[in-house]
Design a protein around this motif. Structure first.
Motif, PDB file in Angstrom:
ATOM      1  N   THR A  18      -7.759  19.612   1.865  1.00  0.00           N
ATOM      2  CA  THR A  18      -8.581  19.275   0.922  1.00  0.00           C
ATOM      3  C   THR A  18      -8.338  17.757   0.402  1.00  0.00           C
ATOM      4  OG1 THR A  18      -8.665  21.651  -0.032  1.00  0.00           O
ATOM      5  CG2 THR A  18      -9.541  19.851  -1.352  1.00  0.00           C
ATOM      6  N   SER A  19      -7.104  17.807  -0.012  1.00  0.00           N
ATOM      7  CA  SER A  19      -6.849  16.298  -0.308  1.00  0.00           C
ATOM      8  C   SER A  19      -7.038  15.107   0.621  1.00  0.00           C
ATOM      9  CB  SER A  19      -5.502  16.158  -0.932  1.00  0.00           C
ATOM     10  OG  SER A  19      -4.397  16.570  -0.132  1.00  0.00           O
ATOM     11  N   SER A  20      -6.715  15.693   2.073  1.00  0.00           N
ATOM     12  CA  SER A  20      -6.931  14.561   2.788  1.00  0.00           C
ATOM     13  C   SER A  20      -8.364  14.220   2.900  1.00  0.00           C
ATOM     14  CB  SER A  20      -6.366  15.151   4.236  1.00  0.00           C
ATOM     15  OG  SER A  20      -6.831  14.043   5.269  1.00  0.00           O
ATOM     16  N   ASP A  21      -9.385  15.139   3.028  1.00  0.00           N
ATOM     17  CA  ASP A  21     -10.943  14.845   3.238  1.00  0.00           C
ATOM     18  C   ASP A  21     -11.457  14.129   1.860  1.00  0.00           C
ATOM     19  OD1 ASP A  21     -10.828  15.967   5.547  1.00  0.00           O
ATOM     20  OD2 ASP A  21     -11.484  18.070   4.769  1.00  0.00           O
ATOM     21  N   ILE A  22     -10.942  14.428   0.693  1.00  0.00           N
ATOM     22  CA  ILE A  22     -11.385  13.928  -0.684  1.00  0.00           C
ATOM     23  C   ILE A  22     -10.705  12.487  -0.757  1.00  0.00           C
ATOM     24  CG2 ILE A  22     -10.912  13.707  -3.048  1.00  0.00           C
ATOM     25  CD1 ILE A  22     -11.040  16.908  -2.960  1.00  0.00           C
ATOM     26  N   GLY A  23      -9.470  12.001  -0.082  1.00  0.00           N
ATOM     27  CA  GLY A  23      -9.058  10.683  -0.007  1.00  0.00           C
ATOM     28  C   GLY A  23      -9.847  10.013   0.945  1.00  0.00           C
ATOM     29  N   THR A  24      -9.922  10.480   2.131  1.00  0.00           N
ATOM     30  CA  THR A  24     -10.617   9.539   2.994  1.00  0.00           C
ATOM     31  C   THR A  24     -11.996   9.468   3.377  1.00  0.00           C
ATOM     32  OG1 THR A  24     -10.187  11.305   4.868  1.00  0.00           O
ATOM     33  CG2 THR A  24      -8.815   9.633   4.644  1.00  0.00           C
ATOM     34  N   ASN A  25     -12.830  10.448   2.987  1.00  0.00           N
ATOM     35  CA  ASN A  25     -14.196  10.661   2.941  1.00  0.00           C
ATOM     36  C   ASN A  25     -14.872  10.492   1.535  1.00  0.00           C
ATOM     37  OD1 ASN A  25     -14.055  10.952   5.619  1.00  0.00           O
ATOM     38  ND2 ASN A  25     -13.947  13.168   5.529  1.00  0.00           N
ATOM     39  N   GLY A  26     -14.271  11.260   0.433  1.00  0.00           N
ATOM     40  CA  GLY A  26     -15.000  11.251  -0.612  1.00  0.00           C
ATOM     41  C   GLY A  26     -14.535  10.075  -1.537  1.00  0.00           C
ATOM     42  N   LEU A  27     -13.015   9.511  -1.318  1.00  0.00           N
ATOM     43  CA  LEU A  27     -12.993   8.197  -2.152  1.00  0.00           C
ATOM     44  C   LEU A  27     -12.919   7.162  -1.303  1.00  0.00           C
ATOM     45  CD1 LEU A  27      -9.784   9.565  -4.371  1.00  0.00           C
ATOM     46  CD2 LEU A  27     -11.984   8.662  -5.337  1.00  0.00           C
ATOM     47  N   GLU A  28     -13.111   7.262  -0.035  1.00  0.00           N
ATOM     48  CA  GLU A  28     -13.251   6.299   0.907  1.00  0.00           C
ATOM     49  C   GLU A  28     -11.890   5.195   1.016  1.00  0.00           C
ATOM     50  OE1 GLU A  28     -17.121   4.560   0.244  1.00  0.00           O
ATOM     51  OE2 GLU A  28     -17.871   6.541   0.509  1.00  0.00           O
ATOM     52  N   VAL A  29     -10.831   5.854   1.055  1.00  0.00           N
ATOM     53  CA  VAL A  29      -9.838   4.979   0.734  1.00  0.00           C
ATOM     54  C   VAL A  29      -9.285   4.427   2.439  1.00  0.00           C
ATOM     55  CG1 VAL A  29      -7.074   5.047   0.416  1.00  0.00           C
ATOM     56  CG2 VAL A  29      -8.721   6.121  -1.266  1.00  0.00           C
ATOM     57  N   LYS A  30      -8.997   3.434   2.468  1.00  0.00           N
ATOM     58  CA  LYS A  30      -8.582   2.607   3.602  1.00  0.00           C
ATOM     59  C   LYS A  30      -6.993   2.519   3.732  1.00  0.00           C
ATOM     60  CE  LYS A  30     -12.545   2.303   5.681  1.00  0.00           C
ATOM     61  NZ  LYS A  30     -12.852   3.466   6.497  1.00  0.00           N
ATOM     62  N   ARG A  31      -6.564   2.060   2.754  1.00  0.00           N
ATOM     63  CA  ARG A  31      -5.117   2.114   2.397  1.00  0.00           C
ATOM     64  C   ARG A  31      -4.836   2.305   0.945  1.00  0.00           C
ATOM     65  NH1 ARG A  31      -2.273  -1.908  -0.145  1.00  0.00           N
ATOM     66  NH2 ARG A  31       0.076  -1.898   0.395  1.00  0.00           N
ATOM     67  N   ALA A  32      -3.771   3.137   0.724  1.00  0.00           N
ATOM     68  CA  ALA A  32      -3.571   3.342  -0.935  1.00  0.00           C
ATOM     69  C   ALA A  32      -1.766   3.050  -0.740  1.00  0.00           C
ATOM     70  CB  ALA A  32      -3.631   4.866  -1.086  1.00  0.00           C
ATOM     71  N   THR A  33      -1.263   2.940  -2.105  1.00  0.00           N
ATOM     72  CA  THR A  33      -0.080   2.737  -2.258  1.00  0.00           C
ATOM     73  C   THR A  33       0.558   3.890  -2.935  1.00  0.00           C
ATOM     74  OG1 THR A  33      -0.388   0.369  -2.667  1.00  0.00           O
ATOM     75  CG2 THR A  33       1.778   1.273  -3.455  1.00  0.00           C
ATOM     76  N   VAL A  34       1.787   4.531  -2.751  1.00  0.00           N
ATOM     77  CA  VAL A  34       2.249   5.722  -3.439  1.00  0.00           C
ATOM     78  C   VAL A  34       2.867   5.294  -4.478  1.00  0.00           C
ATOM     79  CG1 VAL A  34       3.978   7.788  -2.944  1.00  0.00           C
ATOM     80  CG2 VAL A  34       2.526   6.633  -0.997  1.00  0.00           C
ATOM     81  N   ALA A  35       2.384   5.550  -5.579  1.00  0.00           N
ATOM     82  CA  ALA A  35       2.921   5.344  -6.884  1.00  0.00           C
ATOM     83  C   ALA A  35       4.283   6.143  -7.203  1.00  0.00           C
ATOM     84  CB  ALA A  35       1.782   5.492  -8.131  1.00  0.00           C
ATOM     85  N   GLY A  36       4.286   7.318  -6.611  1.00  0.00           N
ATOM     86  CA  GLY A  36       5.558   8.210  -6.977  1.00  0.00           C
ATOM     87  C   GLY A  36       5.128   9.536  -6.978  1.00  0.00           C
ATOM     88  N   GLN A  37       5.788  10.353  -7.548  1.00  0.00           N
ATOM     89  CA  GLN A  37       5.649  11.790  -7.901  1.00  0.00           C
ATOM     90  C   GLN A  37       5.283  12.193  -9.244  1.00  0.00           C
ATOM     91  OE1 GLN A  37       8.124  10.716  -5.660  1.00  0.00           O
ATOM     92  NE2 GLN A  37       6.514  10.937  -4.050  1.00  0.00           N
ATOM     93  N   ILE A  38       4.378  13.148  -9.626  1.00  0.00           N
ATOM     94  CA  ILE A  38       4.301  13.293 -10.926  1.00  0.00           C
ATOM     95  C   ILE A  38       4.758  14.766 -11.289  1.00  0.00           C
ATOM     96  CG2 ILE A  38       2.103  15.026 -10.429  1.00  0.00           C
ATOM     97  CD1 ILE A  38       0.789  13.860 -12.858  1.00  0.00           C
TER      98      ILE A  38
END
Length: 480
Positions: free
Chosen positions: A415-435
């Protein structure tokens, strides 16, 4: 053969301690001598759950892999999302990735190490992915792989390997992985908890458990680097190396010996969970992210939670979230996928309702109907096609948002992969850390639908019962 559950307290009290200060000094020195670019191929977006300040690329074009090689960081991630692929799609993707890695390494005149980051509960296209990577790299370069390191330890999620058996922690008990719900996965199921036997089972007997190399906790805690290094130098014919670990110290000690073996000319492929990437990438510890670090644009809009995963832990966390006064709930009846017109109407309703709630400053949780769609044993292919349609529909909820949420949480790896790449159209993100331990946060790139938004990737099988509710309440614009 069934392995009995073990008490966490009893097991850990019998493991000797190591000199962590000395280990820390040694690993720092060894990493300075390791000049490889580390490329982590992540079969869903949860593999960044131990790191921060690293890039994640959502496609494996030569251009992006070349960008990764040119970064100052020693490590970057490529999100493959291959756990949601068929075997044929996985093969094609990994052939392309390996070819592009070899080409980028040649262009940048840099040696490299590939880590195939898989699920810490042993699900995924194994051994297919690492075999395709091995064969493609060997066909296109003069590299020959001596062995494959198997290291699924992941402390933050309670995954430990002891006496070569992989365990999943449930409260105060360690349960052998082969006896958990994860082993019954409809696509990636298995029966063995002993990692050597698991690798034998998954390779259909091509590699025998009795011929594999085992790195024991005893030799790790005794800091017997020479012995471990010698074990690694002796590995050949792509045989498997099973690494026991119950703490990051064990991974650090192993990595010291590993780098020494690599620097003497040995080549290894890696199948690991998220802990090894943190150690090999030299990523420092970082405190959990605060609300202030994540909520940069001070919008009055509500946040969005999307729940797709169906594993038991997600269901428990979802039930706990329902107790929160911070959230409005919208059920998406995905079983209507069998009636295309009704399904389209249902999707429109969910999108419209979600937009309204967010605009009104209310946090909204969209969840797929909790019963799995089951068409029967003889209709698995049809079921898979429908599940892709459902996944596309869930992703389109984010794609069709007209208002920017204050944050987005996606529950479940695919779910999170599909939303990140297709829903949010992310090409490159930076990992901020962990919540929370094992729950990573991306800061989306400038090209995405909502640039700079905090995107929480909440694995289906990670976190305490109350973590999802507590994270939502922490990020909520209301005070509690």
């Amino acid at each position: 053969m069934k392995t009995n559950n073990r008490s966490v307290e009893e097991v850990f009290s019998n493991i000797p301690s190591a000199d962590t200060t000395l280990v820390h000094e040694m690993i720092e020195k060894e990493l300075q001598r390791f000049n490889h670019k580390i490329i982590v191929l992540d079969d869903d977006p949860t593999g960044v759950q131990t790191v921060h300040g690293v890039s994640v690329y959502t496609d494996w074009s030569l251009e992006n892999i070349d960008r990764g090689f040119k970064e100052e960081n020693s490590m970057f991630f490529v999100l493959t999302n291959s756990r949601g692929f068929t075997a044929a799609e996985t093969t094609k993707a990994h052939q392309e990735i390996a070819a592009n890695i070899v080409a980028a390494a040649r262009k940048n005149n840099r040696e490299f190490t590939i880590i195939s980051r898989g699920d810490s509960t042993l699900r995924g296209h194994y051994p297919l992915e690492t075999e395709v990577l091995k064969d493609t790299v060997e066909a296109q370069s003069d590299i020959r792989f001596d062995g494959e390191i198997i290291l699924p330890f992941f402390k933050e999620g309670g995954r430990f390997t002891i006496d070569n058996v992989h365990y999943v922690q449930y409260d105060t008990e360690l349960v052998p992985a082969g006896e958990t719900e994860f082993a019954k996965d409809r696509t990636f199921g298995y029966t063995k908890s002993h990692l050597g036997e698991w690798a034998e089972e998954k390779s259909n007997g091509q590699y025998k458990a009795e011929h594999m190399t085992y790195i024991s906790l005893e030799s790790l805690r005794a800091m017997n680097m020479d012995l471990i290094e010698q074990q690694l130098l002796n590995v050949e014919d792509f045989n498997k190396v099973i690494v026991n670990a119950v703490d990051y110290t064990d991974v650090q000690i192993f990595t010291i010996a590993l780098i020494r073996a690599i620097n003497k000319g040995k080549h290894f492929m890696f199948r690991s969970a998220a802990a090894l990437t943190k150690v090999m990438g030299g990523v420092s510890d970082k405190s959990l992210l605060t609300r202030e670090e994540m909520m940069s644009d001070h919008t009055n809009h509500g946040g969005l939670v999307i729940i797709g995963s169906h594993v038991k832990k997600t269901t428990e966390q979802f039930e706990e979230l329902k107790k929160s006064g911070a959230v409005e709930f919208v059920e998406f009846n995905v079983h209507l996928v069998l009636e295309p017109d009704q399904f389209e109407n249902e999707l429109n309703r969910v999108v419209e309702t979600t937009n309204q709630f967010i605009l009104q400053g209310k946090n909204v949780a969209v969840y797929t109907r909790r019963e799995r769609l089951d068409l029967g044993a003889d209709r698995k292919e049809e079921e898979l096609k429908l599940s892709v349609k459902i996944s596309d529909a869930v992703t389109s909820i984010v794609k069709r948002l007209k208002v920017r949420p204050s944050y987005i949480i996606a529950k479940g790896g695919i779910t999170s992969s599909d939303i990140g790449t297709n829903g949010l159209e992310v090409k490159r993100a930076t990992v901020a850390g962990q919540i929370r331990p094992g729950i990573p946060v991306w800061t989306t790139g400038s090209e995405s639908k909502f640039p700079g938004i905090s995107y929480v990737i909440f694995p289906g099988n990670v976190g305490t019962k109350t973590d999802l509710r507590e994270v939502v309440e922490m990020l909520s614009s209301k005070s509690f």
